[in-house]
Design a protein around this motif. Structure first.
Motif, PDB file in Angstrom:
ATOM      1  N   ALA A 103      38.344  33.264  39.753  1.00 54.18           N
ATOM      2  CA  ALA A 103      38.502  34.697  39.968  1.00 54.18           C
ATOM      3  C   ALA A 103      38.886  34.995  41.408  1.00 54.18           C
ATOM      4  O   ALA A 103      38.559  34.244  42.335  1.00 54.18           O
ATOM      5  CB  ALA A 103      37.223  35.447  39.602  1.00 54.18           C
ATOM      6  N   VAL A 104      39.565  36.127  41.563  1.00 53.38           N
ATOM      7  CA  VAL A 104      39.899  36.678  42.874  1.00 53.38           C
ATOM      8  C   VAL A 104      39.404  38.114  42.880  1.00 53.38           C
ATOM      9  O   VAL A 104      39.753  38.902  41.990  1.00 53.38           O
ATOM     10  CB  VAL A 104      41.411  36.645  43.140  1.00 53.38           C
ATOM     11  CG1 VAL A 104      41.726  37.263  44.502  1.00 53.38           C
ATOM     12  CG2 VAL A 104      41.943  35.215  43.050  1.00 53.38           C
ATOM     13  N   ALA A 105      38.570  38.446  43.846  1.00 44.98           N
ATOM     14  CA  ALA A 105      38.012  39.789  43.973  1.00 44.98           C
ATOM     15  C   ALA A 105      38.528  40.408  45.267  1.00 44.98           C
ATOM     16  O   ALA A 105      38.136  39.988  46.361  1.00 44.98           O
ATOM     17  CB  ALA A 105      36.493  39.747  43.949  1.00 44.98           C
ATOM     18  N   ILE A 106      39.412  41.380  45.146  1.00 47.69           N
ATOM     19  CA  ILE A 106      40.074  42.003  46.286  1.00 47.69           C
ATOM     20  C   ILE A 106      39.349  43.297  46.638  1.00 47.69           C
ATOM     21  O   ILE A 106      39.225  44.191  45.799  1.00 47.69           O
ATOM     22  CB  ILE A 106      41.550  42.287  45.965  1.00 47.69           C
ATOM     23  CG1 ILE A 106      42.262  41.010  45.515  1.00 47.69           C
ATOM     24  CG2 ILE A 106      42.251  42.897  47.167  1.00 47.69           C
ATOM     25  CD1 ILE A 106      43.652  41.248  44.931  1.00 47.69           C
ATOM     26  N   HIS A 241      42.373  49.928  51.765  1.00 46.10           N
ATOM     27  CA  HIS A 241      42.054  49.735  50.351  1.00 46.10           C
ATOM     28  C   HIS A 241      43.300  49.759  49.471  1.00 46.10           C
ATOM     29  O   HIS A 241      43.252  49.340  48.318  1.00 46.10           O
ATOM     30  CB  HIS A 241      41.069  50.824  49.904  1.00 46.10           C
ATOM     31  CG  HIS A 241      40.218  50.438  48.736  1.00 46.10           C
ATOM     32  ND1 HIS A 241      39.352  49.359  48.753  1.00 46.10           N
ATOM     33  CD2 HIS A 241      40.091  50.977  47.490  1.00 46.10           C
ATOM     34  CE1 HIS A 241      38.732  49.261  47.594  1.00 46.10           C
ATOM     35  NE2 HIS A 241      39.173  50.224  46.799  1.00 46.10           N
ATOM     36  N   SER A 242      44.406  50.223  50.015  1.00 43.25           N
ATOM     37  CA  SER A 242      45.665  50.275  49.249  1.00 43.25           C
ATOM     38  C   SER A 242      46.419  48.962  49.282  1.00 43.25           C
ATOM     39  O   SER A 242      47.569  48.899  48.825  1.00 43.25           O
ATOM     40  CB  SER A 242      46.563  51.390  49.790  1.00 43.25           C
ATOM     41  OG  SER A 242      47.027  51.076  51.104  1.00 43.25           O
ATOM     42  N   LEU A 243      45.824  47.898  49.788  1.00 44.71           N
ATOM     43  CA  LEU A 243      46.570  46.663  50.047  1.00 44.71           C
ATOM     44  C   LEU A 243      47.172  46.019  48.803  1.00 44.71           C
ATOM     45  O   LEU A 243      48.079  45.199  48.913  1.00 44.71           O
ATOM     46  CB  LEU A 243      45.710  45.652  50.818  1.00 44.71           C
ATOM     47  CG  LEU A 243      44.691  44.781  50.079  1.00 44.71           C
ATOM     48  CD1 LEU A 243      44.070  43.772  51.068  1.00 44.71           C
ATOM     49  CD2 LEU A 243      43.624  45.568  49.395  1.00 44.71           C
ATOM     50  N   THR A 244      46.719  46.399  47.608  1.00 41.44           N
ATOM     51  CA  THR A 244      47.320  45.836  46.392  1.00 41.44           C
ATOM     52  C   THR A 244      48.532  46.629  45.914  1.00 41.44           C
ATOM     53  O   THR A 244      49.276  46.156  45.042  1.00 41.44           O
ATOM     54  CB  THR A 244      46.306  45.786  45.231  1.00 41.44           C
ATOM     55  OG1 THR A 244      45.826  47.114  44.974  1.00 41.44           O
ATOM     56  CG2 THR A 244      45.140  44.874  45.570  1.00 41.44           C
ATOM     57  N   VAL A 252      49.608  39.907  50.138  1.00 39.57           N
ATOM     58  CA  VAL A 252      48.337  39.645  49.468  1.00 39.57           C
ATOM     59  C   VAL A 252      48.561  38.825  48.205  1.00 39.57           C
ATOM     60  O   VAL A 252      47.855  37.849  47.946  1.00 39.57           O
ATOM     61  CB  VAL A 252      47.628  40.975  49.141  1.00 39.57           C
ATOM     62  CG1 VAL A 252      46.257  40.697  48.531  1.00 39.57           C
ATOM     63  CG2 VAL A 252      47.481  41.836  50.393  1.00 39.57           C
ATOM     64  N   ALA A 253      49.559  39.208  47.424  1.00 39.72           N
ATOM     65  CA  ALA A 253      49.850  38.478  46.182  1.00 39.72           C
ATOM     66  C   ALA A 253      50.223  37.028  46.475  1.00 39.72           C
ATOM     67  O   ALA A 253      49.787  36.108  45.760  1.00 39.72           O
ATOM     68  CB  ALA A 253      50.966  39.172  45.423  1.00 39.72           C
TER      69      ALA A 253
END
Length: 265
Positions: A103-106, A241-244, A252-253
């Protein structure tokens, strides 16, 4: 990497599932089989979700976790979980229950046991937490509230554009559950951080995040100190918090893809 390994993207509050679309395309191009389902009862488009906020009212952490567990289990044991904000908390929770291969928790929402509660986080959650009557309701953000909680590290113009494109009303109940987690014995925000064996976990934080400040994610990492499984933290300097979803999402991806490859996932 195993061919066509499934990936389940789990969004957090105030963003629609379709906000993951660029990630879905990028992961598919790398050979994964990604899906980005909405929360229980979430309408299929941003417009429909805005028109029918009551559809998701009173959905809590346990209901959402069970929903995404069904999705992940239906795809097989090799499934990877990638969550943002409350989606990150759900990814952690499911991994601790033996769901998923990793898992990845961003910018993951605060789990039980995490004690720091910075003022910026309180202000970000105030649109929902400020009124106890919101517990069983769906709450929408204003563009100014989104700017503070999500878009503080990008320009005003980009924050407003992200707000118009992706935001939806979301249930307030998970915020109340997380806020009370350390005072409730069987909190839905509890995560089995000691589970062994389990798949690897990557925590990601943005150092300028107001909604889930970096100190909260660092405290989350400490909750895993007794685990023998791989648990790592990657920080993105100056990201909010908008980094995705903002213009820097590919950085980030790519970091997530590189980490998955390093873990053999």
């Amino acid at each position: 990497m195993a061919a066509s390994r499934p990936v389940v993207f789990i969004h957090g509050l105030w963003l629609h599932a379709t906000s993951w679309e660029p990630w879905v395309e990028k992961f598919r191009a790398r050979g994964y089989e990604p899906v980005a389902p909405g929360w229980p009862n979430e309408p299929g488009t941003v417009e429909a979700a805005r028109e029918n906020p009551d559809a998701v009212a009173d959905i809590g952490i346990d209901e959402a976790a069970a929903h995404f567990a069904d999705v992940a289990n239906g795809l097989g044991q090799d499934t990877i979980l990638v969550g943002h904000s409350f989606g990150g908390l759900i990814a952690e929770k499911l991994l601790g229950e033996g769901v998923g291969a990793g898992a990845v928790a961003i910018d993951p929402a605060q789990i039980k046991g995490v004690l720091p509660l910075p003022l910026a986080q309180l202000r970000s959650g105030f649109p929902a937490l400020g009124n106890p009557a919101n517990l069983h309701k769906a709450v929408a953000l204003t563009s100014a509230q989104f700017r503070y909680g999500f878009g503080n590290a990008v320009s005003q113009e980009e924050s407003d554009a992200l707000f118009e494109r992706w935001t939806i009303p979301s249930p307030a109940r998970p915020l109340f559950q997380a806020a009370a987690a350390n005072f409730v014995m069987h909190s839905p925000a509890a995560v089995d951080t000691k589970r062994d064996p389990r798949g690897p976990l990557l925590l990601i934080s943005g150092t300028a995040d107001h909604t889930v400040p970096d100190v909260v994610t660092r405290s989350t990492l400490k909750q895993y100190r007794d685990s023998m499984a791989v648990t790592e933290l990657k920080q993105f300097e100056g990201r909010g918090h908008s980094l995705t979803i903002d213009s820097g999402w590919t950085e980030v991806a790519d970091a997530v893809l590189d980490w998955l490859a390093a873990q053999g996932l």
